[in-house]
Structure formats: structure tokens, C-alpha cells
Scaffold this motif. Structure first.
Motif, PDB file in Angstrom:
ATOM      1  N   TYR A  90      -1.267  -4.276  -4.990  1.00 12.82           N
ATOM      2  CA  TYR A  90      -0.557  -3.371  -5.880  1.00 12.82           C
ATOM      3  C   TYR A  90      -0.746  -3.863  -7.295  1.00 12.82           C
ATOM      4  O   TYR A  90      -0.729  -5.081  -7.505  1.00 12.82           O
ATOM      5  CB  TYR A  90       0.933  -3.370  -5.499  1.00 12.82           C
ATOM      6  N   PRO A  91      -0.965  -3.028  -8.291  1.00  9.46           N
ATOM      7  CA  PRO A  91      -0.933  -1.572  -8.314  1.00  9.46           C
ATOM      8  C   PRO A  91      -2.332  -0.956  -8.424  1.00  9.46           C
ATOM      9  O   PRO A  91      -2.449   0.130  -9.003  1.00  9.46           O
ATOM     10  CB  PRO A  91      -0.135  -1.307  -9.579  1.00  9.46           C
ATOM     11  N   ASP A 145      -5.279   1.287  -7.856  1.00 12.19           N
ATOM     12  CA  ASP A 145      -5.479   2.547  -7.128  1.00 12.19           C
ATOM     13  C   ASP A 145      -6.975   2.764  -6.886  1.00 12.19           C
ATOM     14  O   ASP A 145      -7.810   1.939  -7.264  1.00 12.19           O
ATOM     15  CB  ASP A 145      -4.849   3.730  -7.880  1.00 12.19           C
ATOM     16  N   TYR A 171     -10.003   3.763   0.961  1.00 17.28           N
ATOM     17  CA  TYR A 171      -8.833   3.276   0.245  1.00 17.28           C
ATOM     18  C   TYR A 171      -7.567   3.669   0.997  1.00 17.28           C
ATOM     19  O   TYR A 171      -7.425   4.818   1.441  1.00 17.28           O
ATOM     20  CB  TYR A 171      -8.779   3.864  -1.169  1.00 17.28           C
ATOM     21  N   ASN A 210      -3.231   2.317   0.975  1.00 15.87           N
ATOM     22  CA  ASN A 210      -2.132   1.371   0.722  1.00 15.87           C
ATOM     23  C   ASN A 210      -2.546   0.197  -0.169  1.00 15.87           C
ATOM     24  O   ASN A 210      -2.328  -0.963   0.160  1.00 15.87           O
ATOM     25  CB  ASN A 210      -1.569   0.835   2.044  1.00 15.87           C
ATOM     26  N   TYR A 211      -3.137   0.521  -1.294  1.00 15.57           N
ATOM     27  CA  TYR A 211      -3.525  -0.482  -2.296  1.00 15.57           C
ATOM     28  C   TYR A 211      -4.615  -1.432  -1.825  1.00 15.57           C
ATOM     29  O   TYR A 211      -4.815  -2.498  -2.396  1.00 15.57           O
ATOM     30  CB  TYR A 211      -2.287  -1.277  -2.786  1.00 15.57           C
ATOM     31  N   ARG A 212      -5.313  -1.056  -0.784  1.00 12.72           N
ATOM     32  CA  ARG A 212      -6.484  -1.824  -0.330  1.00 12.72           C
ATOM     33  C   ARG A 212      -7.666  -0.877  -0.210  1.00 12.72           C
ATOM     34  O   ARG A 212      -7.540   0.200   0.375  1.00 12.72           O
ATOM     35  CB  ARG A 212      -6.241  -2.475   1.040  1.00 12.72           C
TER      36      ARG A 212
END
Lengths: 226, 183
Positions: free
Chosen positions: A149-150, A152, A209, A211-213
Motif C-alpha cells: 500500500y498505496p 496502485d 494486479y 490488493n496492492y500487489r
């Protein structure tokens, strides 16, 4: 002094290699190819594309497989370095470690045991200054993975330009991230630089992509004249 | 102006990025002017003209400085504050009657500060980054500031502001460099 560079294809190992080439002889690049996407030690996205970078730099590439499990991969690293020492007559190893005592201490111990010099030419460098230096020196770096996080999906495949560096600076102020990504927040791949005789052109790539991965995978690429 | 002495195997080496540049950057960020010079080019005059001297560490396999201790004789003259880091501490110990002894260590380790000093502050436990194959014996008359008599981590000259530390302050202990500037 003949040196081997621990090489992931990311900006840190490429820049460390570039500094080593300015001062010494780089005899080979050493890439551990991990089966574990969450490897503790070894950068994984696009690591199979290091062959293009090695060709662009006119350097031999030695690859070594590892299952990427925490202590086992250390043994694999030791075996890879020993093999490279024998094959290329290495006197020392170069890493792109910046602040990770975990990584640096382990490589230092392996080098001590194998009677090799160990060089960390990015050690403790100010991370934002370093990113700006990469840009100023003409390295073309893309974001090949985000893991925190964060970040995107817009980061995936983006070039590390002045705007992105300022965004990283802002994220460092707000979330205390490592702007160079050494804390595992993001990973990079180098397409061009002053030590490249040719640059890498991406023909096809894909992104995933959640969940922030996310990963930006180079599916097809080739070397082109600069 | 702080004179930052590079003890690496040759001038402008690849090691300087690792052992000299981080110290220079930390001192500069703390507000000091810094002049870097390889140990083979330091003269008594250049040392006496600065406000302080810092002797940097070297790579594990780099012990060439220990074969040229005479090049550091300028440190014996009463003068400015000096801080020896790792290899620099070994040079100081040799100059003042101590010995360089095998004592390998790599990585973060607990260090006991055992005596209050302007450099390290009051007795307590700290963590420091070790990267050395050799340590030192305490030179005659020197004060032990950290560690033990068998494993000296930090010392100071009995009368002059000359300090040695075995750990690398550029890793998580830059406050040591800031305190050195305040001596």
C-alpha cells in the motif's frame, strides 16, 4: 580486479555493475532464478530477461536455480558464487545492497568464507538522491512489480521519471516507504543505461494486479540499436 | 572543515563508495564541510588545518593500511579531535601502543557502552554494525568506552579527544558522527 556482479536486472544491481565497470573489470553477471515469487533474497519479476541485459552490456551471464526458501537460498547463493569464482577467476563480488543489513551481512559472510572481496557501491546512499542520479545518468528504469500500500496499478510498467520520483518522495514523507523499494515495496527492471551498448525494446507485456500487489511481466522483448 | 581520511586499498577505489562516501554524506548532512583525502596523501599540515579528522573503515579483505602505520604519525601530535572507525581505530591503537588482533565479526550486534563520554553518551546497550576481521587491544592509558578488555568496541585517549570505534556508525548510528562534530 576481476569481479562478478550479483544481478537481478533491477536498477540497484545494474547501477552497482555500472560503478564496478568504471573502476574494475566485471567478468560476469550472476543471476539466481528463484521459483519462489516471495524470495527473501532474490528479485523475481522478469529475472529471466537478464539475458538481454547481459547481451546489451556484453557481459557473460551465469544463472543458478534456487527454490527460494529462506535459508536454502543462501546455500544456493554460496554455490553460485563459488561456481562463478571458478569459472571466471573472480576476485570479488559486487552487490546492489543499499540499506539491507540482512542481505549485505549474508553476502559479506559468503565472500569471507570464499576468500573474495565484497563491494557494495550503493551502500547507505540517500535513496531519493540515488533515484535522481539514475535519471541524470541516463538509465531507463521501469516499475516491474509493486507489493505494498498505496501503490496502485498505474505504477506497473511506468518509467521511473521525474514525476514518479517526486511521487515516491511524497510517499516516503507520508508512509515512510523506502523510495528505492529496498524494503520490498516495489521492484524494477532496467531497459537502457550508459553501460548498455544496445537498449531493450519491449514488444509485449502483461500486468496483473490485486490488493496492492502486482507484476508487470515482459512477455517478449529484443535488443535494438540506441 | 572535517578531514575525512580514506584508508581503502587505493585512491578513488570502488570501496570508497561504501566506506568513505556514506561518512562524507552523513557529516555533510549534519552541517560539516568535508574534505576527503586518501591516507597516502595526508600531511601533518593538512591534518592541523582542519577542525577534526575521521579515519574511515575498509573492506574485510583490505588491510593494506596496517602495513603503512608510519603514514599516520601525524595523529600523534596534539591537535584536533579525531575519530577512527574500524580500520581507523586499528590505526589509532597501533600508533599508541595497542595491537591489532584477529577478531572477526559481521552484522548487527549488541554493544555495551560502559563509560560515559562526549562521543557515545552514558552507559547502556546499543546495536552496532560490525564488519571486521580484526579488533584491537586497548592502548596503555586509553579509556575503554564500550565492549570489554578482551573485545574492545570503543576507546578514547586519556587526555586528548581521540576516539576509536569498531562498529560502523553510518549504519543506524549516524548520531555518533553528529556528536563527534560537537566535541
Amino acid at each position: 580486479m576481476n569481479l562478478g556482479v550479483l544481478f537481478s536486472g533491477g536498477k540497484d544491481s545494474v547501477f552497482a555493475c555500472s560503478r564496478a565497470m568504471e573502476k574494475n573489470t566485471v567478468s560476469c553477471l550472476i543471476t539466481l532464478v528463484s521459483e519462489n515469487p516471495d524470495s527473501y533474497m532474490f528479485h523475481t519479476p522478469n529475472v529471466r530477461r537478464t539475458d538481454l541485459q547481459a547481451r546489451a552490456m556484453n557481459l557473460p551471464l551465469l544463472t543458478w536455480p534456487t527454490r527460494g526458501e529462506k535459508e536454502e537460498e543462501l546455500a544456493d547463493l554460496r554455490a553460485a558464487i563459488r561456481a562463478a569464482r571458478e569459472k571466471c577467476g573472480l576476485q570479488g563480488i559486487v552487490t546492489g545492497a543499499i540499506e539491507s543489513v540482512y542481505q549485505a551481512a549474508r553476502v559479506q559472510r559468503i565472500c569471507r568464507d570464499l576468500d573474495l572481496w565484497c563491494f557494495n557501491p550503493l551502500w547507505q546512499i540517500n535513496q531519493l538522491d540515488y533515484l535522481r542520479l539514475l535519471l541524470a545518468r541516463g538509465f531507463l528504469v521501469i516499475i516491474s512489480g509493486v507489493f505494498a500500500y498505496p501503490f496502485d496499478a498505474s505504477w506497473l510498467g511506468a518509467a521511473l521519471d521525474r514525476d514518479r520520483i517526486e511521487m515516491l518522495a511524497a510517499l516516503q514523507r507520508r508512509y515512510q516507504i523506502n523510495p528505492s523499494g529496498e524494503g520490498g515495496e516495489l521492484e524494477t527492471f532496467v531497459l537502457d543505461g550508459p553501460c548498455f551498448t544496445r537498449r531493450i525494446k519491449i514488444i509485449e507485456a502483461s500486468s496483473s494486479y490485486r490488493n496492492y500487489r502486482g507484476h508487470y511481466l515482459i512477455e517478449e522483448a529484443r535488443l535494438v540499436d540506441k | 572543515m572535517i578531514l575525512l581520511v580514506d584508508l581503502c586499498y587505493q585512491e578513488d577505489s570502488l570501496s570508497a563508495y561504501e566506506f568513505v562516501r556514506p561518512i562524507a554524506d552523513a557529516l555533510a548532512r549534519a552541517g560539516a564541510g568535508v574534505e576527503c583525502r586518501h591516507y597516502t596523501r595526508v600531511t601533518p599540515e593538512s591534518a592541523s588545518e582542519c577542525e577534526g579528522v575521521v579515519l574511515c573503515g575498509t573492506a574485510l579483505k583490505d588491510n593494506g593500511y596496517a602495513e603503512h602505520i608510519e603514514l599516520f604519525s601525524w595523529l600523534q601530535d596534539p591537535g584536533v579531535p579525531a575519530l577512527g572507525i574500524c580500520a581507523g581505530m586499528q590505526v589509532m591503537a597501533s600508533l599508541f601502543g595497542g595491537r591489532i588482533i584477529p577478531h572477526p565479526a559481521i552484522g548487527l550486534e549488541d554493544i555495551s557502552v560502559v563509560e560515559d563520554s562526549s562521543l557515545l553518551g552514558p552507559p547502556r546497550q546499543i546495536q552496532g554494525y560490525h564488519l571486521h576481521n580484526y579488533g584491537v587491544t586497548l592502548p596503555p592509558g586509553f579509556r575503554l568506552l564500550a565492549g570489554t578488555a578482551e573485545a574492545v568496541e570503543a576507546f578514547r585517549h586519556p587526555d586528548r579527544p581521540l576516539y576509536g570505534i569498531l562498529f560502523h556508525p553510518e549504519v543506524r548510528n549516524r548520531w555518533v558522527l553528529e556528536r563527534f562534530l560537537d566535541l
